[in-house]
Design an enzyme around this catalytic site. Structure first.
Site, mmCIF file in Angstrom:
data_model
loop_
_atom_site.group_PDB
_atom_site.id
_atom_site.type_symbol
_atom_site.label_atom_id
_atom_site.label_comp_id
_atom_site.label_asym_id
_atom_site.label_seq_id
_atom_site.Cartn_x
_atom_site.Cartn_y
_atom_site.Cartn_z
ATOM 1 N N LYS A 28 -5.114 8.595 18.635
ATOM 2 C CA LYS A 28 -4.561 9.595 19.805
ATOM 3 C C LYS A 28 -3.831 10.487 19.427
ATOM 4 C CE LYS A 28 -2.608 7.375 23.429
ATOM 5 N NZ LYS A 28 -1.342 7.794 23.795
ATOM 6 N N ASP A 326 3.594 0.548 20.120
ATOM 7 C CA ASP A 326 2.470 0.511 21.131
ATOM 8 C C ASP A 326 1.631 -0.874 21.170
ATOM 9 O OD1 ASP A 326 3.035 3.115 22.175
ATOM 10 O OD2 ASP A 326 1.588 3.879 20.935
ATOM 11 N N ARG A 402 -2.568 0.492 28.306
ATOM 12 C CA ARG A 402 -2.202 -0.824 27.355
ATOM 13 C C ARG A 402 -2.132 -2.139 28.160
ATOM 14 N NH1 ARG A 402 -2.839 2.187 22.759
ATOM 15 N NH2 ARG A 402 -1.700 3.980 22.425
#
Ligand code: S3P
Length: 447
Positions: A28, A326, A402
């Site tokens: 990404k 992340d 997520r």
């Protein structure tokens, strides 16, 4: 609510074994940068392997609004750039959807051109702090007019006579660093960014690839990045590598799901991104790097993850946080199946992601039977060990891809099924998540 439409509730059931190959989508971070730098180069940049998630598609639309021509022919995205300083003023509001990376990098890229643009996003993005980007952009001479607290919607009026800037980032953020570097492209002289903790370095690597003069030096002050302004960027042919942050999901699912053996090929192990995989190995995961090689100057491997019922909780080094920022939501799920405590310090930034990720995960994990302790910049999951996690919860995904994926994976190995109120946001970064996981043998359905 999902970012674009009605909520899509999903449920994951006890599964296994997960077996086979997981071909995860493109990175990404690199996908956003390919489009933005392609738009700032003179001529045609070709991109294959682009992540076609909603976040990146929104950035493509934004680049068109600033004057770049972008089209997809077969598997290749063609970006006809307008050159540094060549952005046109958009005639419409720029909607970056769910994407903090998209909006912050684009704000930087337009802030040193004599144009104005108004940015907005979904309910998640419009809550996130933008002052971390508009403060340094003001040093170049850009002005910003947003909602109180520096929130979107916000208009940026670019500097018509930009100054050169030397800026120390107050938070470890590749988005802030990248916004300043992109602004520096159209400023005279040198732009210097200093970061105390190294964050993902894709902007630096890609700017160099596009022909900018950029140097990085480690000094007593920190990591010092110096960019020479007003280069002519040369168009590139880019093959976007697969996303280690997406790889994290099938890898972690395999580790906690009985009998699993999953190969996740072609994953970049850039040291600024790979912290999760080393953390899992420290916990005793059966995770190996096969076929280690170098591609495009970056280390790459095929990851093999096998069911690991004997993992132990650990203290995750705070200095590793930026390289796995992340991945904490899915790590907290693995931690639930390890024995003992997993303590995760130095993670204040998790509170200002697509959601407050500590709060979102802690709330759902507690409802699923776990003890989770938390402070402003740390949290601890008390692992119950494999076979002992009750599950049986409907967790809120808070417009956060997520969080949704992490809770669904919790459901593969919990004693009772786990649902999320909205799996829609998964499409922002991992549109093939459901089919990929089902293909490995996971039981996941829309409920
Ligand atoms: C990103 C940087 C990180 C990360 C995000 C992508 C990037 O955000 O969480 O998913 O591409 O630069 P921060 O810069 O806010 O840490």
């Amino acid at each position: 609510m999902s970012s674009h439409g009605a909520p899509i509730p999903m449920t994951a059931h006890k599964s296994g074994p997960l077996q086979g190959q997981a071909d995860v989508p493109g990175d990404k971070s690199i996908s956003h940068r390919s489009l933005i730098l392609g738009a700032l180069a003179v001529g045609e940049t070709k991109v294959t392997g682009l992540l076609e998630g909603q976040d990146v598609l929104d950035t493509a639309k934004a680049m068109q609004a600033f004057g770049a021509e972008i089209e997809k022919i077969d598997d290749t995205w063609h970006v006809h750039g307008v050159g540094v300083g060549g952005f046109a003023e958009p005639s419409q509001v720029i909607d970056c959807g769910n994407s903090g990376t998209g909006v912050r990098l684009i704000m930087g890229a337009m802030a040193t051109s004599p144009i104005a643009a108004t940015f907005t996003g979904d309910a998640s993005l419009n809550k996130r702090p933008m002052a971390r980007v508009t403060d340094p952009l003001a040093l170049f001479g850009a002005r910003s007019y947003g909602r109180s607290g520096g929130r979107l919607p916000m208009t940026i009026v670019g500097a018509s006579d930009p100054l050169s800037v030397r800026y120390t980032t107050p938070v470890p953020s590749a988005q802030v660093k990248s916004a300043v570097l992109l602004a520096g492209l159209n400023a005279p002289g040198e732009t210097v960014v200093i970061e105390r903790e190294a964050t993902r370095d894709h902007s630096e690597r890609m700017l160099a690839g596009f022909g900018a003069t950029i140097a990085t030096e480690d000094t007593a002050e920190g990591h010092v990045i110096t960019l020479q302004g007003q280069p002519e960027l040369r168009p590139q042919t880019i093959i976007v590598p697969r996303d280690p942050s997406s790889a994290a999901f099938p890898v972690c699912a395999a580790l906690i799901t009985e009998g699993s053996d999953v190969l996740v090929p072609n994953i970049g192990l850039n040291p600024t991104r790979a912290g999760l995989f080393y953390t899992l190995q420290d916990m005793g995961a059966d995770l190996t790097f096969e076929n280690m090689r170098e591609e495009g100057g970056e280390p790459v491997a095929d990851l093999r993850a096998k069911f690991s019922p004997d993992m132990q909780g650990i203290e995750v080094p705070a200095e590793r946080a930026a390289s796995m920022i992340d991945e904490y939501p899915i790590l907290s799920v693995v931690a639930a199946f390890a024995a003992g405590k997993t303590h995760m310090p130095g993670v204040k930034e998790l509170r200002v992601k697509e959601s407050d990720r500590i709060d979102a995960m802690a709330t759902g994990l507690r409802a699923a039977g776990l003890q989770v302790d938390e402070g402003e910049d740390w949290w601890t999951v008390h692992g119950l060990g494999f076979g002992n996690v009750p599950g049986g919860v409907t967790a809120k995904s808070h417009l956060d891809h997520r969080i949704a994926m992490s809770f669904l994976i919790l459901g593969f190995a919990s004693n009772a099924s786990v649902s999320v109120d909205d799996g829609g946001p998964i499409a922002t970064s991992f549109p093939i998540f459901e089919s990929l996981m089902s293909g490995l043998g996971a039981r996941i359905d829309r409920t």
